[in-house]
Structure formats: C-alpha cells, structure tokens
Design a protein around this motif. Structure first.
Motif, mmCIF file in Angstrom:
data_model
loop_
_atom_site.group_PDB
_atom_site.id
_atom_site.type_symbol
_atom_site.label_atom_id
_atom_site.label_comp_id
_atom_site.label_asym_id
_atom_site.label_seq_id
_atom_site.Cartn_x
_atom_site.Cartn_y
_atom_site.Cartn_z
ATOM 1 N N ALA A 155 -5.143 -1.179 -28.490
ATOM 2 C CA ALA A 155 -4.099 0.395 -28.422
ATOM 3 C C ALA A 155 -4.667 1.666 -29.133
ATOM 4 C CB ALA A 155 -3.763 0.007 -30.950
ATOM 5 N N THR A 156 -5.708 1.395 -29.302
ATOM 6 C CA THR A 156 -6.610 3.002 -28.980
ATOM 7 C C THR A 156 -6.618 3.480 -27.670
ATOM 8 O OG1 THR A 156 -8.839 1.871 -28.829
ATOM 9 C CG2 THR A 156 -8.423 2.904 -30.821
ATOM 10 N N TRP A 157 -6.213 2.692 -26.400
ATOM 11 C CA TRP A 157 -6.237 3.385 -24.792
ATOM 12 C C TRP A 157 -4.252 4.045 -24.513
ATOM 13 C CZ3 TRP A 157 -8.757 -0.523 -21.331
ATOM 14 C CH2 TRP A 157 -10.114 -1.147 -22.095
ATOM 15 N N VAL A 158 -4.870 4.799 -23.865
ATOM 16 C CA VAL A 158 -3.523 5.614 -23.179
ATOM 17 C C VAL A 158 -3.365 4.916 -21.813
ATOM 18 C CG1 VAL A 158 -2.053 7.944 -22.960
ATOM 19 C CG2 VAL A 158 -3.742 7.567 -24.896
ATOM 20 N N PRO A 159 -2.614 4.581 -21.232
ATOM 21 C CA PRO A 159 -2.173 4.500 -20.514
ATOM 22 C C PRO A 159 -1.989 5.522 -19.059
ATOM 23 C CG PRO A 159 -0.846 2.899 -21.529
ATOM 24 C CD PRO A 159 -1.176 3.755 -22.212
ATOM 25 N N VAL A 160 -2.819 5.610 -18.083
ATOM 26 C CA VAL A 160 -2.465 7.651 -18.101
ATOM 27 C C VAL A 160 -1.501 7.021 -15.862
ATOM 28 C CG1 VAL A 160 -3.453 9.470 -16.605
ATOM 29 C CG2 VAL A 160 -3.546 8.235 -18.837
ATOM 30 N N ALA A 161 -3.056 6.036 -15.421
ATOM 31 C CA ALA A 161 -2.523 6.038 -14.084
ATOM 32 C C ALA A 161 -2.170 4.425 -13.570
ATOM 33 C CB ALA A 161 -3.530 6.685 -12.980
ATOM 34 N N PRO A 162 -1.092 3.972 -12.878
ATOM 35 C CA PRO A 162 -1.001 3.064 -12.940
ATOM 36 C C PRO A 162 -0.654 2.960 -11.001
ATOM 37 C CG PRO A 162 0.762 3.417 -14.224
ATOM 38 C CD PRO A 162 0.488 4.641 -13.443
ATOM 39 N N ILE A 163 -1.848 2.232 -10.395
ATOM 40 C CA ILE A 163 -2.073 2.396 -8.924
ATOM 41 C C ILE A 163 -1.663 1.574 -8.483
ATOM 42 C CG2 ILE A 163 -3.687 4.060 -7.151
ATOM 43 C CD1 ILE A 163 -2.040 5.993 -9.134
ATOM 44 N N ILE A 164 -0.440 0.712 -7.505
ATOM 45 C CA ILE A 164 -0.352 -0.316 -7.111
ATOM 46 C C ILE A 164 -1.659 0.220 -5.424
ATOM 47 C CG2 ILE A 164 1.669 -0.529 -7.582
ATOM 48 C CD1 ILE A 164 3.078 0.613 -5.270
ATOM 49 N N VAL A 165 -2.362 -1.435 -5.003
ATOM 50 C CA VAL A 165 -2.407 -0.798 -3.917
ATOM 51 C C VAL A 165 -2.794 -2.526 -3.278
ATOM 52 C CG1 VAL A 165 -4.750 -1.392 -2.749
ATOM 53 C CG2 VAL A 165 -5.093 -0.092 -5.499
ATOM 54 N N GLY A 166 -2.481 -2.041 -1.605
ATOM 55 C CA GLY A 166 -2.597 -3.197 -0.615
ATOM 56 C C GLY A 166 -2.545 -2.685 0.553
ATOM 57 N N HIS A 167 -2.112 -3.485 1.294
ATOM 58 C CA HIS A 167 -2.381 -3.652 2.732
ATOM 59 C C HIS A 167 -1.355 -3.201 3.401
ATOM 60 C CE1 HIS A 167 -6.634 -4.942 3.452
ATOM 61 N NE2 HIS A 167 -5.479 -6.023 3.205
ATOM 62 N N PRO A 168 -0.681 -1.531 3.724
ATOM 63 C CA PRO A 168 0.349 -0.705 4.329
ATOM 64 C C PRO A 168 1.330 -1.873 5.189
ATOM 65 C CG PRO A 168 -1.031 0.506 4.220
ATOM 66 C CD PRO A 168 -2.122 -0.890 4.025
ATOM 67 N N THR A 169 2.427 -2.647 5.600
ATOM 68 C CA THR A 169 3.343 -3.419 6.434
ATOM 69 C C THR A 169 3.052 -1.598 7.732
ATOM 70 O OG1 THR A 169 5.300 -2.661 5.851
ATOM 71 C CG2 THR A 169 4.112 -4.925 5.526
ATOM 72 N N THR A 170 3.463 -1.343 7.822
ATOM 73 C CA THR A 170 3.524 0.064 8.821
ATOM 74 C C THR A 170 2.878 1.601 7.773
ATOM 75 O OG1 THR A 170 5.768 0.669 8.122
ATOM 76 C CG2 THR A 170 5.093 -0.917 10.115
#
Ligand SMILES: Cc1cc2nc3c(=O)[nH]c(=O)nc-3n(C[C@H](O)[C@H](O)[C@H](O)COP(=O)(O)O)c2cc1C
Length: 186
Positions: A155-170
């Motif tokens: 509860a004491t954490w604040v989610p700030v930056a959800p960053i998705i990562v993967g191999h781009p198709t193009t």
C-alpha cells in the motif's frame, strides 16, 4: 548507440511480435533505470515485471472499467471513451512484458525519480532494438487498493510508470514535435 540517436529515434511502440523479452534484457533495462538521477540520491524506486498475459488482460479490463467510471464528461474525454469501450482494445497492446516503476509514497520527488528512471528504460530499450510505451491509462487503476493488490504492491508504493516492452513488428512512424517555446531571459 549514440545518446542523441537514441533520444531522437525512440518512438512509442504499440505493435509487438510474440517474441518474449528475456530476463537478461529486462535486467539491463532496470540497470539503466537505476542510473537515473534521483532526489538526494534516494533511489526509492521499485520494479515490478509482469509477463503473465492473462494477468495483463485482467488488469487491462479493470483499468478500462475504472477509467470509464472516472472520466469527466467533457469533449476531450470522448475520444478515450470510444477506445476504452472497445472490448478488443487491450491497453498494453499485448506487449510481452510490462515493467512498472513504483516509488515510496512518502518520497517527496517520487514522480520525478520514477519518470527519469522510465526514460532511461525507454532509451536503452530502443538502443537494444526493443520497443516501449508508457501506458498512462493503467495508472489510475493501479493506484487503487485493488490495482495494487492485483500486482502484489504494498500500500505504501505509488505506481508511477507502467512501461510495456517488446520486439516491435515495424519501426513506428515518427511523431512531429512542436517548435519549442524558448524565452531567452538576460
Ligand atoms: C505520461 C505518459 C503517459 C502515456 N500514456 C499512454 C497511454 O496510455 N497509451 C498510449 O498508447 N501511449 C501513451 N503514452 C505515449 C504517448 O502517446 C507518446 O509518448 C506521444 O504520443 C509521443 O510519441 P513518441 O513517444 O513516439 O515520441 C504516454 C506517454 C507519457 C509520457
């Protein structure tokens, strides 16, 4: 890769191949993140790595419902309402991995610290041929007790930056930048 090339070449990626992102790559991105500056060198960030597609699907559905219930009724919100109401829209674009950067709630510069760490992740990912995108639409839900619980965040954490990562198709299309407004004072 030259830092200027990384800064100018990085683009938000929203279309990924099914190829997984291996542990070593994720570790390198997090190593880059922790080299970011932080207020008083507090380094009060934590990294949650999610690769379970079922969990990302569930979080996407909950985040869409949360946003739809909380969006103000103004014309600016209408374009979001359309995509959030689309059952085929997955807010993480089916990326193979999510790195969520969270901070300690009491840290006075938690957002700044985590955002700087996030930029390092995105630049180094680009240098490694990976694509990323900050998924701001996830933040509202992830900040709720239910959202934190879905990822086992204290509860004491604040989610700030959800960053998705993967191999781009193009390679994503370049996005135009506005002329910066600069005031030279003195
Ligand atoms: C704080 C923040 C929140 C964002 N949230 C989303 C989002 O929820 N979904 C999305 O597709 N892109 C999101 N983006 C990506 C922006 O749309 C993107 O950075 C912008 O259009 C510029 O394109 P570029 O990253 O390719 O330069 C977000 C970016 C930032 C910095």
């Amino acid at each position: 890769m030259d830092v200027n090339d990384a800064i100018s070449g990085r683009r938000s990626t929203r279309d990924f191949t099914a190829q997984a992102v291996d542990d070593q790559s994720i570790r390198r991105l997090i190593d880059a993140a922790v080299h970011a500056p932080s207020a008083s060198n507090g380094q009060e960030w934590t990294f949650t790595v999610v690769r379970d597609q079922g969990l990302l699907d569930r979080i996407s559905e909950a985040a869409k419902a949360h946003l739809l219930a909380t969006l103000p009724s103004d014309p600016r919100s209408d374009r979001y309402r359309t995509s959030l109401s689309d059952p085929d829209f997955q807010i993480f674009y089916h990326a193979p991995a999510l790195i969520l950067i969270s901070g300690i709630a009491q840290a006075p510069w938690v957002v700044e610290d985590c955002a700087l760490a996030a930029e390092n992740v995105m630049l180094v990912a680009y240098g490694e041929g990976l694509g990323t995108c900050w998924i701001g639409v996830a933040q509202g839900y992830l900040t709720t007790p239910e959202g934190k619980s879905a990822l086992g965040l204290p509860a004491t954490w604040v989610p700030v930056a959800p960053i998705i990562v993967g191999h781009p198709t193009t390679a994503p299309r370049p996005v135009a930048r506005k002329e910066p407004e600069i005031r030279w004072v003195g």
